[in-house]
Design a protein around this motif. Structure first.
Motif, PDB file in Angstrom:
ATOM      1  N   GLU A 314       0.830  -1.214   0.000  1.00 22.17           N
ATOM      2  CA  GLU A 314       0.000   0.000   0.000  1.00 22.17           C
ATOM      3  C   GLU A 314       0.860   1.258   0.000  1.00 22.17           C
ATOM      4  OE1 GLU A 314      -3.009   0.204  -0.876  1.00 22.17           O
ATOM      5  OE2 GLU A 314      -2.988  -1.965  -0.963  1.00 22.17           O
ATOM      6  N   TYR A 315       1.970   1.191   0.735  1.00 21.62           N
ATOM      7  CA  TYR A 315       2.902   2.321   0.778  1.00 21.62           C
ATOM      8  C   TYR A 315       3.473   2.578  -0.624  1.00 21.62           C
ATOM      9  CZ  TYR A 315       7.075   4.979   2.168  1.00 21.62           C
ATOM     10  OH  TYR A 315       8.064   5.931   2.279  1.00 21.62           O
ATOM     11  N   CYS A 316       3.833   1.492  -1.318  1.00 19.42           N
ATOM     12  CA  CYS A 316       4.368   1.629  -2.683  1.00 19.42           C
ATOM     13  C   CYS A 316       3.309   2.198  -3.622  1.00 19.42           C
ATOM     14  CB  CYS A 316       4.865   0.272  -3.200  1.00 19.42           C
ATOM     15  SG  CYS A 316       6.359  -0.250  -2.355  1.00 19.42           S
ATOM     16  N   ARG A 317       2.069   1.780  -3.436  1.00 22.55           N
ATOM     17  CA  ARG A 317       0.977   2.323  -4.269  1.00 22.55           C
ATOM     18  C   ARG A 317       0.890   3.854  -4.075  1.00 22.55           C
ATOM     19  NH1 ARG A 317      -3.845  -0.078  -6.063  1.00 22.55           N
ATOM     20  NH2 ARG A 317      -3.758  -1.797  -4.568  1.00 22.55           N
ATOM     21  N   GLU A 318       0.978   4.276  -2.801  1.00 20.74           N
ATOM     22  CA  GLU A 318       0.904   5.722  -2.514  1.00 20.74           C
ATOM     23  C   GLU A 318       2.057   6.483  -3.158  1.00 20.74           C
ATOM     24  OE1 GLU A 318       0.693   6.180   1.758  1.00 20.74           O
ATOM     25  OE2 GLU A 318      -1.075   4.887   1.796  1.00 20.74           O
ATOM     26  N   ILE A 319       3.260   5.896  -3.083  1.00 22.32           N
ATOM     27  CA  ILE A 319       4.438   6.563  -3.677  1.00 22.32           C
ATOM     28  C   ILE A 319       4.200   6.790  -5.173  1.00 22.32           C
ATOM     29  CG2 ILE A 319       6.862   6.173  -4.344  1.00 22.32           C
ATOM     30  CD1 ILE A 319       7.250   4.755  -1.659  1.00 22.32           C
ATOM     31  N   ILE A 320       3.718   5.737  -5.835  1.00 21.10           N
ATOM     32  CA  ILE A 320       3.517   5.807  -7.290  1.00 21.10           C
ATOM     33  C   ILE A 320       2.419   6.830  -7.624  1.00 21.10           C
ATOM     34  CG2 ILE A 320       2.710   4.487  -9.296  1.00 21.10           C
ATOM     35  CD1 ILE A 320       4.064   1.998  -7.898  1.00 21.10           C
ATOM     36  N   GLU A 321       1.306   6.754  -6.906  1.00 21.16           N
ATOM     37  CA  GLU A 321       0.184   7.659  -7.198  1.00 21.16           C
ATOM     38  C   GLU A 321       0.587   9.118  -6.962  1.00 21.16           C
ATOM     39  OE1 GLU A 321      -3.537   4.589  -6.435  1.00 21.16           O
ATOM     40  OE2 GLU A 321      -2.966   5.961  -4.827  1.00 21.16           O
ATOM     41  N   GLU A 322       1.287   9.330  -5.865  1.00 14.01           N
ATOM     42  CA  GLU A 322       1.686  10.687  -5.494  1.00 14.01           C
ATOM     43  C   GLU A 322       2.637  11.291  -6.543  1.00 14.01           C
ATOM     44  OE1 GLU A 322       0.347  12.340  -3.078  1.00 14.01           O
ATOM     45  OE2 GLU A 322       1.590  14.077  -3.604  1.00 14.01           O
ATOM     46  N   ARG A 323       3.629  10.483  -6.919  1.00 13.59           N
ATOM     47  CA  ARG A 323       4.642  10.983  -7.871  1.00 13.59           C
ATOM     48  C   ARG A 323       4.017  11.318  -9.230  1.00 13.59           C
ATOM     49  NH1 ARG A 323       7.475  13.436 -10.538  1.00 13.59           N
ATOM     50  NH2 ARG A 323       9.595  12.999 -11.286  1.00 13.59           N
ATOM     51  N   LEU A 324       3.126  10.459  -9.686  1.00 20.41           N
ATOM     52  CA  LEU A 324       2.522  10.677 -11.003  1.00 20.41           C
ATOM     53  C   LEU A 324       1.526  11.834 -10.960  1.00 20.41           C
ATOM     54  CD1 LEU A 324       2.408   6.965 -12.068  1.00 20.41           C
ATOM     55  CD2 LEU A 324       3.749   8.764 -13.150  1.00 20.41           C
ATOM     56  N   LYS A 325       0.892  11.996  -9.827  1.00 21.16           N
ATOM     57  CA  LYS A 325      -0.027  13.136  -9.669  1.00 21.16           C
ATOM     58  C   LYS A 325       0.756  14.448  -9.748  1.00 21.16           C
ATOM     59  CE  LYS A 325      -3.350  14.754  -6.336  1.00 21.16           C
ATOM     60  NZ  LYS A 325      -3.688  14.589  -4.939  1.00 21.16           N
ATOM     61  N   GLN A 326       1.868  14.474  -9.022  1.00 20.47           N
ATOM     62  CA  GLN A 326       2.745  15.662  -9.037  1.00 20.47           C
ATOM     63  C   GLN A 326       3.162  16.019 -10.460  1.00 20.47           C
ATOM     64  OE1 GLN A 326       6.356  14.851  -6.974  1.00 20.47           O
ATOM     65  NE2 GLN A 326       5.418  15.023  -4.952  1.00 20.47           N
ATOM     66  N   ALA A 327       3.419  14.974 -11.255  1.00 15.25           N
ATOM     67  CA  ALA A 327       3.906  15.187 -12.625  1.00 15.25           C
ATOM     68  C   ALA A 327       2.755  15.479 -13.594  1.00 15.25           C
ATOM     69  CB  ALA A 327       4.683  13.946 -13.084  1.00 15.25           C
ATOM     70  N   GLY A 328       1.529  15.450 -13.085  1.00 17.57           N
ATOM     71  CA  GLY A 328       0.365  15.719 -13.941  1.00 17.57           C
ATOM     72  C   GLY A 328       0.062  14.565 -14.887  1.00 17.57           C
ATOM     73  N   LYS A 329       0.518  13.354 -14.537  1.00 16.87           N
ATOM     74  CA  LYS A 329       0.260  12.180 -15.400  1.00 16.87           C
ATOM     75  C   LYS A 329      -0.939  11.417 -14.871  1.00 16.87           C
ATOM     76  CE  LYS A 329       4.180  12.097 -17.919  1.00 16.87           C
ATOM     77  NZ  LYS A 329       4.430  11.864 -19.293  1.00 16.87           N
ATOM     78  N   LYS A 330      -1.740  10.929 -15.809  1.00 19.24           N
ATOM     79  CA  LYS A 330      -2.903  10.148 -15.407  1.00 19.24           C
ATOM     80  C   LYS A 330      -2.557   8.654 -15.435  1.00 19.24           C
ATOM     81  CE  LYS A 330      -7.719  10.653 -15.666  1.00 19.24           C
ATOM     82  NZ  LYS A 330      -8.644   9.833 -16.130  1.00 19.24           N
ATOM     83  N   ILE A 331      -2.886   7.962 -14.368  1.00 25.67           N
ATOM     84  CA  ILE A 331      -2.609   6.514 -14.332  1.00 25.67           C
ATOM     85  C   ILE A 331      -3.717   5.787 -15.072  1.00 25.67           C
ATOM     86  CG2 ILE A 331      -2.432   4.483 -12.824  1.00 25.67           C
ATOM     87  CD1 ILE A 331      -1.129   6.261 -10.726  1.00 25.67           C
ATOM     88  N   GLU A 332      -3.320   5.021 -16.082  1.00 25.04           N
ATOM     89  CA  GLU A 332      -4.324   4.232 -16.816  1.00 25.04           C
ATOM     90  C   GLU A 332      -4.549   2.892 -16.122  1.00 25.04           C
ATOM     91  OE1 GLU A 332      -3.902   4.474 -21.136  1.00 25.04           O
ATOM     92  OE2 GLU A 332      -4.406   2.339 -21.151  1.00 25.04           O
ATOM     93  N   ARG A 333      -3.446   2.338 -15.634  1.00 16.81           N
ATOM     94  CA  ARG A 333      -3.548   1.065 -14.902  1.00 16.81           C
ATOM     95  C   ARG A 333      -2.486   0.987 -13.833  1.00 16.81           C
ATOM     96  NH1 ARG A 333      -4.155  -3.952 -19.000  1.00 16.81           N
ATOM     97  NH2 ARG A 333      -4.088  -5.282 -17.187  1.00 16.81           N
ATOM     98  N   LEU A 334      -2.894   0.512 -12.670  1.00 17.22           N
ATOM     99  CA  LEU A 334      -1.925   0.226 -11.607  1.00 17.22           C
ATOM    100  C   LEU A 334      -2.441  -1.011 -10.885  1.00 17.22           C
ATOM    101  CD1 LEU A 334       0.509   0.764  -9.853  1.00 17.22           C
ATOM    102  CD2 LEU A 334      -0.792   2.458  -8.578  1.00 17.22           C
TER     103      LEU A 334
END
Ligand SMILES: C[S@@+](CC[C@H](N)C(=O)[O-])C[C@H]1O[C@@H](n2cnc3c(N)ncnc32)[C@H](O)[C@@H]1O
Length: 353
Positions: A314-334
């Motif tokens: 769950e911690y890794c999921r948060e790291i990924i979501e947070e970083r991509l949000k900061q970069a303005g990227k939309k996650i298509e799949r995780l």
């Protein structure tokens, strides 16, 4: 006698999991039901390879919605079906009676006891199916399937599922053949990841000649082998030695470098990573690559610590979501999944738009 096609009352679910991961599997089930306001409790034995959640719910998880469950079936009885060596068919038929099923599957836990059931399954399958056919229990038109999850030779849980709720492989275990010329057994992990996460159409589009990949922590080349087999050009990053045969394909460039520092001269289609490192560090690296546009999709392994394994995911999921949000990227799949070939680890599939 008339047979109803109505779904029987569900009293809980049974999830099969990797031996030693019962706690993670049970926490996931509790969380899944808890988030949906369902009351219940879990039961499992350490190293039992299965977890049962008993309770009342309106919805039930599909196997693919969970990370640590290999297969999930809905239970229609709070007790297993008991039988003896002389006659297993009569008690099983009477438990199945009153319903129709399109198939009857035999499952077992991935424990020594469970795996010793193969002979019994072989002997029981044909006579049971034939008797069930005669008793109108088997009916191709029925949507539900019955699952007999054998505890041992004297008892089995009776579960049901609808198509799409369970994985297509018996017990969620794909039978992949180890390719003779693959540099390492790890190759099966990426082969299974492709088969699990990607349907045929996606594989045709994204695993083909003309595409490029970077493999971080590539040596001796098991993951690179899978990419090469599909026609991709691969940059393999590792200070170790690559398998000679794979280098002879001409599809691989081996660069001895630190996987945490290397970046490709131009963006690649795929980033894969099997480096043995702290999961949070790998998650951050993967998110950085995709945030920076160095790759569009990543498939990677997170080696889990002995304790707090679900929390770590769950911690890794948060790291990924947070970083991509900061970069303005939309996650298509995780998606996270402990595959059959994964040991103390999970595999992740990440795509950004
Ligand atoms: C589990 S093995 C990879 C096996 C490979 N996926 C296969 O299928 O053959 C992990 C590899 O990561 C490499 N590795 C670990 N840390 C690394 C780093 N910082 N940079 C590059 N490679 C690294 C190791 O040298 C080792 O070869």
């Amino acid at each position: 006698m008339s047979y109803s096609s109505k779904t029987p009352a569900i009293v809980g679910v049974l999830a099969l999991c990797r031996i030693g991961f019962e706690r993670e599997c049970s926490s996931e089930l509790e969380r899944w039901f808890g988030e949906r306001g369902a009351d219940g409790y879990v039961k499992f034995e350490k190293l039992g390879g299965q977890v049962i959640w008993f309770g009342q719910a309106k919805q039930f998880p599909k196997t693919s919605e969970l990370i640590f469950a290999r297969q999930v079936v809905k239970l229609i009885s709070k007790t297993p079906v008991y039988f003896d060596n002389k006659d297993r068919i009569t008690p099983i038929l009477s438990a199945l009676e009153g319903q129709s099923y399109s198939a009857i599957y035999f499952d077992n836990t991935d424990t020594n006891d469970g795996n010793s059931m193969a002979d019994l399954f072989h002997r029981l399958q044909k006579p049971l199916l034939s008797a069930a056919g005669k008793a109108n229990i088997l009916n191709r038109e029925a949507s539900q399937r019955a699952h007999l999850v054998f505890i041992d030779g004297t008892a089995a849980w009776l579960g049901i599922s609808e198509p799409g709720e369970t994985l297509k492989w018996p017990m969620g275990i794909p039978r992949l053949k180890m390719p003779q010329d693959a540099p390492s057994r790890s190759t099966l992990k990426l082969a299974e990841a492709f088969a699990y996460f990607m349907d045929k159409e996606e594989q045709t589009e994204w695993l083909r000649e003309g595409l490029t990949a970077v493999d971080l922590g590539a040596c001796p080349g098991g993951w690179t082998y899978q990419l090469v087999k599909h026609g991709l050009q691969v940059i393999a990053i590792d200070n170790g030695a690559m398998n000679e045969k794979i280098m002879e394909t001409g599809q691989v460039e081996h660069i001895k470098a630190d996987g945490f520092v290397y970046r490709p001269p131009r963006p690649v289609h795929w980033l894969v990573c099997d480096m043995v490192e702290k999961p949070a560090r790998v998650a951050q690296l993967m998110a950085d690559w995709l945030a920076d546009g160095d790759a569009q999709r990543a498939m990677f392994n997170l080696k889990l610590p002995m304790k707090t394994r679900l929390d770590e995911v769950e911690y890794c999921r948060e790291i990924i979501e947070e970083r991509l949000k900061q970069a303005g990227k939309k996650i298509e799949r995780l998606q996270f999944r402990q595959l059959y070939h994964d040991r103390e680890e999970v595999t992740v599939y990440l795509i950004v738009k």
